[in-house]
Design a protein around this motif. Structure first.
Motif: not given
Length: 444
Positions: A397-398, A402-406, A417-422
Motif C-alpha cells: 500500500a505504501a 495508498a493509505d497504509a496506516a489504515l 501495528f497501530a504504531a505505524l502512523t502516517p
C-alpha cells in the motif's frame, strides 16, 4: 603520459594500471572489475595506507553519480571482487562512506582493523550520527573526516567522534591552515594533508605537524583490474532462501558448491576478516562456520544489489521495487520490535522474495515451494497471513501511495501495528528509497 605497467599478483590475476590506463581497450571493461587506490604516506615517505576509490573502467578518474552506490561497489570489489590482500597488502584502506551506508548493516562486512570509514564532507553531523559513530568506533572502526577546509562549528561538534581529520590543501586558505591544524591536533586527532600537489605544500604540512600525506605530489591513484565474477541471480536467491529458514551447514554447503563464483568471494571474505583463527581457511565448511550465517546473508544481499547479473539492476523496475520494499519492511519491523533481529531479517526476506515470481515468470506458490523458504515467509507472500503478511500488505500500500496506516490500524492487524502512523510510514518510505541506491550496480 607515462607507459602502462602491469603487476601480476598470485593467486588472483590482478593488473595495476597506472597513468595511461585510459588507453586500455574499452571493450574489455565488461569482463573486469576496477578499483582505484592512492597511497597515504607518513612523515618519512613510507607507505602507511591507501584510499580506495571508485572506478567504473580502466580510465583513471571517477564517474560517480551516487556516493552510496560507489561505496558499495568499492566494498564489494575490494573484499570479494579483487581481495583485500591484493588491494591493501598489510596496510589499511580508507573508504568514502555516506550517511545511508553508515547506518547500514553492510558496513560490518569490512574488517574494522583493515578499513577506515572516511566520512564524506556532504554528510551533515547531528546527534543521531554521533551515536552511530560511537557504536562503530566501539566495534573497532576508525573514523576519518574528509575534505575539511575550515574551522566550523560542525567540525568542532564532530571531532569527538572522529580519529583522523583530512585537511584539503586545495580548498583551505593558507592563512587559516596553522590554526586549523593546531585545533585538530589539540583534540588528539591524526592529521592528514590531502590533495598535496607541490613540494612547498608538503614542507608546509610537515612543519605544521601533519602526520600523514596524500596527493599528486607523491603519487596519482593506480587502477586495479581483475576478472569480473558474475553472481548468478537464481543461486543468490536460493542461498538467501536457505538463510531465511536457518538452514544447516550441510544444506548451505551443498548450495554454495553449485555457485563457484559465490564460493570464491565467500572465501575471500572470510580470509580477509578478523576471525581470530590465525590461518587462512581453505574448505567451504570452515568458511561457513567462521563467517557465520548473518555475514553470509549480508554478503549475498550486497552481491544481489551491487554486483550486476544478466540484467542492469538500475534499469529493472521489479528489482527496484523489491529492494525498496524489503528495506521498508525491515525498517517497519524494527519499529514494531526493536530488539527482535530475527523478525527484521524475516521481514527483509519477505520483501526480497515477494516479487521473485514475476522476475522468474511463475506463480508465488510454485517459486517459493522450490526455494524452500521459511514457512512464515512463504505464508506471508502466498496468503498475506501472519505479522509478516500484514507488513507486506502495508508495504504494498505504501509503495502504491495508498493509505497504509489504515491497514496498520485496522481490526485485522496484529497488536502494536497501530504504531505505524502516517508520519512514521512516510519516514520509512523515504529511508527505504534512499537505501536502495547503495545496493545497485551502475547502469550498463
Amino acid at each position: 603520459m607515462s607507459e602502462r605497467h602491469f603487476v601480476r599478483a598470485t593467486p588472483r590475476h590482478i593488473e595495476v594500471l597506472e597513468q595511461g590506463a585510459e588507453d586500455a581497450d574499452p571493450a574489455s571493461g565488461a569482463q573486469f572489475v576496477y578499483l582505484g587506490r592512492q597511497p597515504i604516506l607518513d612523515r618519512d615517505g613510507a607507505l602507511n595506507a591507501y584510499e580506495l576509490l571508485f572506478r567504473s573502467g580502466a580510465h583513471n578518474y571517477a564517474e560517480v553519480s551516487d556516493d552510496a552506490q560507489a561505496t558499495a561497489q568499492v566494498v564489494a570489489r575490494a573484499i570479494g571482487g579483487i581481495g583485500v590482500a591484493a588491494v591493501l597488502g598489510q596496510h589499511r584502506g580508507f573508504v568514502n562512506i555516506d550517511r545511508a551506508l553508515l547506518f547500514n548493516d553492510i558496513v560490518h562486512l569490512m574488517p574494522p582493523e583493515r578499513f577506515v570509514l572516511e566520512i564524506l564532507e556532504t554528510v551533515k553531523f547531528d546527534a543521531h550520527l554521533g551515536r552511530r559513530l560511537t557504536e562503530l568506533r566501539r566495534a573497532g572502526f576508525q573514523v576519518a573526516l574528509d575534505d575539511v577546509s575550515e574551522l566550523s562549528d560542525e567540525l568542532l561538534a564532530a571531532l569527538p567522534h572522529a580519529d583522523i581529520v583530512k585537511i584539503d590543501f586545495l580548498q583551505t586558505e593558507r592563512s587559516a591552515l596553522a590554526k586549523l591544524a593546531s585545533t585538530v591536533r589539540g583534540h588528539g586527532k591524526t592529521l592528514i594533508a590531502e590533495k598535496v600537489e607541490t613540494r612547498e605544500d608538503f614542507l608546509l604540512a610537515r612543519d605544521l605537524g601533519f602526520d600523514l600525506f596524500q596527493g599528486y605530489f607523491f603519487a596519482r591513484p593506480q587502477v586495479l583490474a581483475a576478472p569480473r565474477n558474475r553472481s548468478p541471480r537464481p543461486g543468490l536467491l536460493r542461498l538467501l532462501a536457505l538463510l531465511s529458514r536457518d538452514a544447516g551447514i550441510t544444506e548451505l554447503e551443498a548450495e554454495l558448491k553449485q555457485n563457484p563464483s559465490v564460493v570464491v568471494q565467500l572465501l575471500r571474505l572470510v580470509n580477509s576478516s578478523a576471525f581470530g583463527l590465525g590461518r587462512n581457511i581453505a574448505s567451504l565448511r570452515e568458511a561457513i562456520i567462521a563467517t557465520g550465517t548473518r555475514q553470509i546473508a549480508r554478503w549475498a544481499q550486497l552481491l544481489l544489489y551491487a554486483d550486476s547479473g544478466d540484467l542492469p539492476w538500475r534499469a529493472d523496475p521489479l528489482v527496484q521495487l523489491a529492494g525498496t520494499r524489503s528495506r521498508f519492511m525491515e525498517l517497519a519491523a524494527g519499529c514494531l520490535r526493536p530488539f527482535d533481529d530475527d523478525f527484521a531479517d524475516a521481514a527483509f526476506m519477505t520483501g526480497i522474495f515477494s516479487l521473485v515470481h514475476v522476475v522468474l515468470g511463475s506463480t508465488p506458490a510454485a517459486v517459493l515451494e522450490k526455494l524452500g523458504l521459511a514457512p512464515q515467509i512463504r505464508e506471508a507472500i502466498v496468503t498475506r497471513g501472519g505479522a509478516l503478511g500484514t507488513l507486506l500488505r502495508i508495504a504494498e500500500a505504501a509503495g502504491e501511495g495508498a493509505d497504509a496506516a489504515l491497514i496498520a490500524g485496522g481490526p485485522d492487524a496484529p497488536p502494536g501495528f497501530a504504531a505505524l502512523t502516517p508520519e512514521v510510514l512516510a519516514e520509512l518510505n523515504l529511508s527505504a528509497a534512499a537505501w536502495f541506491g547503495a545496493h545497485i550496480e551502475e547502469a550498463a
